[in-house]
Scaffold this active site. Structure first.
Site, PDB file in Angstrom:
ATOM      1  N   LYS A  33     -37.691 -20.242  26.517  1.00  0.00           N
ATOM      2  CA  LYS A  33     -37.978 -21.339  25.541  1.00  0.00           C
ATOM      3  C   LYS A  33     -37.265 -21.460  24.201  1.00  0.00           C
ATOM      4  O   LYS A  33     -36.638 -22.606  23.835  1.00  0.00           O
ATOM      5  CB  LYS A  33     -39.561 -21.679  25.276  1.00  0.00           C
ATOM      6  CG  LYS A  33     -40.319 -22.154  26.501  1.00  0.00           C
ATOM      7  CD  LYS A  33     -41.704 -21.949  26.492  1.00  0.00           C
ATOM      8  CE  LYS A  33     -42.257 -22.413  27.784  1.00  0.00           C
ATOM      9  NZ  LYS A  33     -43.867 -22.272  28.010  1.00  0.00           N
ATOM     10  N   ASP A  72     -46.983 -29.612  24.996  1.00  0.00           N
ATOM     11  CA  ASP A  72     -47.289 -29.100  26.212  1.00  0.00           C
ATOM     12  C   ASP A  72     -48.126 -30.162  27.011  1.00  0.00           C
ATOM     13  O   ASP A  72     -48.212 -30.012  28.146  1.00  0.00           O
ATOM     14  CB  ASP A  72     -48.304 -28.187  25.976  1.00  0.00           C
ATOM     15  CG  ASP A  72     -47.571 -26.559  26.601  1.00  0.00           C
ATOM     16  OD1 ASP A  72     -46.465 -26.657  27.210  1.00  0.00           O
ATOM     17  OD2 ASP A  72     -47.944 -25.584  26.036  1.00  0.00           O
ATOM     18  N   GLN A  83     -48.646 -20.422  24.412  1.00  0.00           N
ATOM     19  CA  GLN A  83     -48.549 -19.839  25.497  1.00  0.00           C
ATOM     20  C   GLN A  83     -49.511 -19.213  26.377  1.00  0.00           C
ATOM     21  O   GLN A  83     -50.463 -18.515  25.659  1.00  0.00           O
ATOM     22  CB  GLN A  83     -47.272 -18.861  25.691  1.00  0.00           C
ATOM     23  CG  GLN A  83     -46.653 -18.254  26.884  1.00  0.00           C
ATOM     24  CD  GLN A  83     -46.087 -19.449  27.731  1.00  0.00           C
ATOM     25  OE1 GLN A  83     -45.468 -20.255  26.957  1.00  0.00           O
ATOM     26  NE2 GLN A  83     -45.929 -19.114  28.943  1.00  0.00           N
TER      27      GLN A  83
HETATM   28  N1  GUN Z   1     -48.174 -20.719  30.909  1.00  0.00           N
HETATM   29  C1  GUN Z   1     -47.391 -21.163  32.200  1.00  0.00           C
HETATM   30  N2  GUN Z   1     -46.799 -22.327  31.998  1.00  0.00           N
HETATM   31  C2  GUN Z   1     -47.153 -22.811  30.760  1.00  0.00           C
HETATM   32  C3  GUN Z   1     -46.703 -23.923  30.008  1.00  0.00           C
HETATM   33  O1  GUN Z   1     -46.243 -24.824  30.715  1.00  0.00           O
HETATM   34  N3  GUN Z   1     -47.351 -23.776  28.700  1.00  0.00           N
HETATM   35  C4  GUN Z   1     -48.018 -22.842  28.183  1.00  0.00           C
HETATM   36  N4  GUN Z   1     -48.246 -23.111  26.951  1.00  0.00           N
HETATM   37  N5  GUN Z   1     -48.414 -21.790  28.911  1.00  0.00           N
HETATM   38  C5  GUN Z   1     -47.958 -21.885  30.050  1.00  0.00           C
END
Ligand code: GUN
Length: 292
Positions: free
Chosen positions: A52, A119, A96
């Site tokens: 990311k 998100d 995350q």
């Molecule tokens: N863990 C797995 N996929 C995601 C996501 O799209 N966002 C976040 N914050 N955590 C994740």
């Protein structure tokens, strides 16, 4: 059979985002700014977060990675979230997941200001999405919809079967596919671990979105000739052939299902690369103030 190339589409969208950032900078605005909080050292999470941050750099965003040890208390994490909520130089941020057991994920999600929740996990964004209002749509469902748009795959009046009912994929993608919109306007059936006669249902599907997290679950005998298959599975399985020691497996038995389909997403290189791009798009929307 047509392969849906998520990697290629994600590169095209990144190039489009880069162009937008350039014109923002040219008009005197600052670059969009995303922060990512990571707690602990989960291997998958560290890989995703690194990716990311790298993607932000690629498109010209500013990014801030905030890493905490597993030992951080829920209160300390909530304090950090409050700080980021009030940071005027920050357009959006994510925490995350998963989080260590002593921290409530739901509490954390609800602590994030929904206007910075790129998100799309906050109940305000989820609720607004389900009634078709402007909002941040979570990354994986948004990525799937973008692939359907870019490949001009018709969805109106089609029977879409979603396998899986998670808050992150199954429920929101079912909601988007039934929305009065394009893509959307589909007749949606949601199947899950308690569904009886699953095969009878999947055989009626024009579009199958497999998001249950069981590698190679969907086999050729469950798929109608000419169906569109979207594989959301990303289970890590050990492998001696890769440097990392694992590889990703989808929820679809690709080799036998692919010859029967009109379109199919591979794993890796299908839905996966689209998720980060969706996060970037949400961050851009946040920076431009286009949602809230
Ligand atoms: N863990 C797995 N996929 C995601 C996501 O799209 N966002 C976040 N914050 N955590 C994740």
């Amino acid at each position: 059979m047509n392969l849906i190339d998520g990697k290629l589409i994600s590169q095209q969208i990144k190039a489009e985002i880069s162009e937008e950032v350039k014109s923002m900078l040219a008009s005197g605005k600052r670059a969009p700014h995303l922060a990512v909080i990571i707690v602990g050292h989960d291997g998958g999470s560290e890989t995703y977060v690194a990716s990311k941050v790298r993607s932000c750099e690629e498109v010209g965003f500013k990014s801030t990675k905030i890493a905490f040890e597993d030992s951080i208390s829920e209160e300390e994490l909530l304090q950090k979230i409050d700080e980021l909520n009030n940071d005027g130089e920050l357009d959006g941020f994510i925490v995350q997941l998963p989080l260590p057991k002593h921290i409530s994920e739901q509490k954390v999600i609800e602590a994030i200001d929904f206007r910075k929740d790129v998100d799309g996990f906050h109940p305000v964004n989820v609720g607004r999405m389900s009634i078709g209002l402007p909002c941040f749509v979570s990354a994986t469902p948004a990525g799937i919809m973008e692939l359907l748009i870019r490949y001009e795959i018709p969805t109106s009046g089609k029977h879409c079967v979603v396998i899986g009912r998670s808050n992150i994929v199954g429920k929101p993608v079912a909601s988007l596919m039934m929305q009065k919109a394009n893509p959307g306007d589909a007749t949606v059936t949601v199947c899950h671990s308690r569904t009886k006669n699953l095969k009878e249902i999947t055989l009626q599907a024009d579009i199958i979105i497999a998001a249950l997290g069981i590698p190679e679950f969907l086999t050729a005998d469950m798929v109608k000739e000419g169906a569109v298959i979207i594989d959301v599975g990303t289970t890590r399985v050990p492998s001696t052939e890769t440097k990392s020691g694992f590889r990703l497996k989808g929820d679809v038995k690709f080799d036998e299902v692919a010859p029967k389909c009109s379109y199919i997403t591979p794993v890796p290189g299908g839905v996966g690369p689209m998720t980060i791009v969706s996060l970037l798009k949400n961050t851009l929307l946040a920076a431009k103030g286009e949602i809230y």
